[in-house]
Structures are given as C-alpha cells and as structure tokens.
Write a protein that holds these residues in place. Structure first.
Motif, PDB file in Angstrom:
ATOM      1  N   ASP A 194      37.635  35.599  43.882  1.00  0.00           N
ATOM      2  CA  ASP A 194      38.677  35.569  42.850  1.00  0.00           C
ATOM      3  C   ASP A 194      38.936  36.965  42.294  1.00  0.00           C
ATOM      4  OD1 ASP A 194      38.827  32.843  43.215  1.00  0.00           O
ATOM      5  OD2 ASP A 194      37.580  32.356  41.460  1.00  0.00           O
ATOM      6  N   SER A 215      42.440  39.244  42.682  1.00  0.00           N
ATOM      7  CA  SER A 215      43.194  39.640  41.488  1.00  0.00           C
ATOM      8  C   SER A 215      43.707  41.074  41.583  1.00  0.00           C
ATOM      9  CB  SER A 215      42.321  39.480  40.234  1.00  0.00           C
ATOM     10  OG  SER A 215      41.278  40.455  40.215  1.00  0.00           O
ATOM     11  N   GLU A 241      45.746  42.749  43.552  1.00  0.00           N
ATOM     12  CA  GLU A 241      46.674  42.422  44.633  1.00  0.00           C
ATOM     13  C   GLU A 241      46.990  43.606  45.545  1.00  0.00           C
ATOM     14  OE1 GLU A 241      50.112  40.560  43.033  1.00  0.00           O
ATOM     15  OE2 GLU A 241      48.995  38.875  42.152  1.00  0.00           O
TER      16      GLU A 241
END
Length: 379
Positions: A179, A183, A185
């Motif tokens: 995750d 995040s 990107e």
C-alpha cells in the motif's frame, strides 16, 4: 496496483534445465540477465571500485542499503541531490533492501512492535523509527528501481511459534509495504516491488508465507531468512521447496548469498537473483575466488608466483598483474591491493553467472555444475 508493463518491469524465462532457469528482467534503466549477481553497494559505493569498474565486470544491477543510507547521508539529502543514481554515478538498475535485516542484526539496540522497529543508530546513538511505510518512503526518496518490502528476519534457531509469529507479522507488513509503495504513484510507475518469503527452515510456514505474498501480489519474490548461520546443508534443504512455492513467472531472489558453490547450488534449485558482500569483503582482506577454489594472497607461497590470480579469468587484474605483486600489495596493506582484488572477485562472480546462463541455455547445467564442483574443490 500498478500494471506490469515492459517499460516498467517484465520478466521472461528463455530456457530451463531441471529447476535452473535463465531469463531477462527488463526495466527502464536497463536489462538484468538472470541468474544475476548483484554487487553490494552498502553506502552508495561498491567498496574499492568505481561504478564504471563495477559495470565493466559485467554487473547489470547493484544493491544499496536502506538502513545505512537513511542514517548517512540521509534519504532526504540524496533526494535533494537528484537521487541515488545521480549521486553515485550509477545509471543502471539499483535494488534497495528494506532495512529489516540490519535492524535485526542490531537487536540489542531495537524495540519491535506491530507498528515497526524503533532503534538507535550504530553511528551516534540517535533514535529512529522504521516502519513499512517509512521504508517505502526512504526507498522512494533514494529512487531505487527494485524496492524490497519491509520484514523481520528471525534467527532460524528460534522456537517454531516465535518464527511463525514473526512470519505472520512480516506478511502484515508486506501488505502495508504494498500500500505504501502504491501511494507513491510516480515512483511506482517506473519501479518494482518485491515481497519477502519468511518461515526459516519450516516448509509449512514458508508455504503460508508464499501464499500470503502471492495474494497481495508482487513483481518478484525474495527468499529471506537464509544464510543467517544455518549452514549450507540446511539452506539447500530449504531451497528444495521454497522457490517452488513462489510464482513460476516472477523472479526469485535469495537474499545475502553467498559463496560461489552456494550460487551454483541455489541456481540448481530454481533461484534467479543473488547479492552478497563476500566478493568485495574478501577482496579487501586478501582472498581471491578462482575456478580452482579460493586462495589467500597473504600466504608466503605467492611471494614469487608470477602467474595471474586465475588463468581462466578475463578481468583486468588477471590480465595485468601477477600473484607476486598482489601478494606484495596485500601484505603492505596498499589501497591498490584492495582495488585489484575486489575487481577480480566481482568479475569472477559475473563470469560464473554468465557460465551458468550459457549452460542452462544449451541444456548442460548438470554437467557444468559437476565440472565446477570438481574444479572448485580440487584442492
């Protein structure tokens, strides 16, 4: 989750021979031929070698160390200076470890919780907190191409319930790492994330770990928790099943391994990637790896030996300098001795990887492995 695309990360297998495989990882900063050995650049340097020398040995990728770089010079500083590739003048792929192993090895200075690991720096005693999210952030700031999930690496001699509990926490950390990586990107769009299988020597625990990682989904999978004192026999016994538990179509990376005969045995069992400080550390301490086994240049018998380190090696050290001269440099503790010996050792490891790739490609790996062991242990 970021899609796997050829310009970000792809892995293809071109040939297999038994469990051994050869293939290619393709990334934006260059291709990585597998089986691959990654020289270790702990503090943004492969000790005693310029980056261009490392590349000349045949290395496609190097490893950087999250723990050491976060403490000195600091991940934020590296980012301000343009990222790790620019900082150290290495413009091919870099894999960064998560920092978990170093924190484990400093266990007397750490406090472990579900959140992460609080520890004191071995440099100045300052307090730090490393979590899966912070590990992903540091590796993003460094700009690494292959990011490792944050995990705990328990000793193999711990009770099974302790190893199981540690593995389960590492799997929760793996999800948080996934995750945290996603995040970021922009970084995730050009880099890859590897999960780390744990479970020590236990087949059932490793299967549970592999299944959990596969459910999360990673670009590649590392086999962690080996080469931490269990011995080659136990390591090979674990490698009889651990690689097969991981997805066949993704790279398998055995962390922190090892001696040349470790590499051959692990490739034999289906491993694709390796890293280890051994060739550079040994070079600085006067030990050279050769096709006929390791030799110690401190030994007086080399004082007037005019042969190259290894007549079968194509590196610049072997082409230019005698054992006698290298013996003199090592005994005199000259910096050049460390440089030449390290260059040879890294080059030897890369030549070994190329020889294994060639043997797998033509379906002759079993014969290669037998000949290698016969020569390597001939003394």
């Amino acid at each position: 989750m970021t899609d796997q695309t050829p310009d970000r990360f792809s892995f293809s297998i071109s040939a297999t021979d038994g469990k051994a495989r050869t293939g290619l990882i393709q990334m934006k900063r260059g291709d990585i031929r597998t089986p691959a050995f990654m020289p270790v650049g702990t503090a943004a340097t492969v000790k005693a070698l310029k980056p261009e020398t490392v590349r000349k040995t045949g290395a496609d990728i190097i490893l950087g160390n999250t723990y050491h770089l976060m403490l000195r010079p600091g991940a934020e500083r590296v980012a301000r200076l343009g990222g790790l590739h620019k900082f150290m003048n290495w413009h091919r792929p870099i894999l960064t470890d998560s920092g978990g192993y170093q924190v484990m090895s400093l266990s007397d200075l750490r406090k472990l919780t579900e959140e992460g690991v609080e520890f004191r720096s071995h440099l100045d005693g300052s307090k730090h907190m490393l979590t899966p999210e912070r590990s992903m952030e540091i590796q993003r700031l460094l700009g690494s191409d292959i990011v490792m999930a944050f995990d705990e690496c328990p000793r193999a001699d711990q009770p099974r319930d302790v190893i199981a509990s540690s593995m389960e926490m590492s799997m929760r950390w793996a999800k948080r790492s996934r995750d945290g990586f996603d995040s970021g990107e922009e970084h995730a769009s050009r880099s890859a994330l590897f999960g780390i299988q744990q479970g020590a020597l236990d087949q059932e625990l490793r299967k549970r770990s592999a299944d959990a990682l596969t459910d999360i989904g990673f670009d590649g999978y590392a086999i962690g928790g080996l080469a931490v004192g269990e011995g080659q026999e136990a390591m090979f016994a674990t490698l009889e099943f651990a690689p097969d538990q991981l997805p066949h179509d993704r790279p398998r990376y055995l962390m922190g391994v090892g001696k040349p005969d470790d590499l051959v045995g692990a490739v034999e069992r289906g491993v694709d990637m390796f890293d280890c400080v051994l060739p550079s550390r040994s070079g600085r301490n006067g030990q050279a790896f050769t096709w006929n086994g390791p030799i110690n240049l401190r030994n007086a018998r080399f004082a007037e030996d005019q042969q190259p380190l290894d007549s079968r090696c194509s590196c610049d050290t072997c082409a230019t300098y005698s054992r006698a001269y290298l013996h003199h440099l090592v005994k005199s503790q000259e910096i050049l001795g460390a440089m030449l010996m390290t260059e040879h050792n890294i080059a030897f490891y890369q030549q070994l990887m190329q020889a294994m790739r060639d043997a797998i490609q033509i379906g002759k790996f079993k014969e290669f492995a037998a000949k290698f062991r016969s020569d390597y242990f001939s003394k």
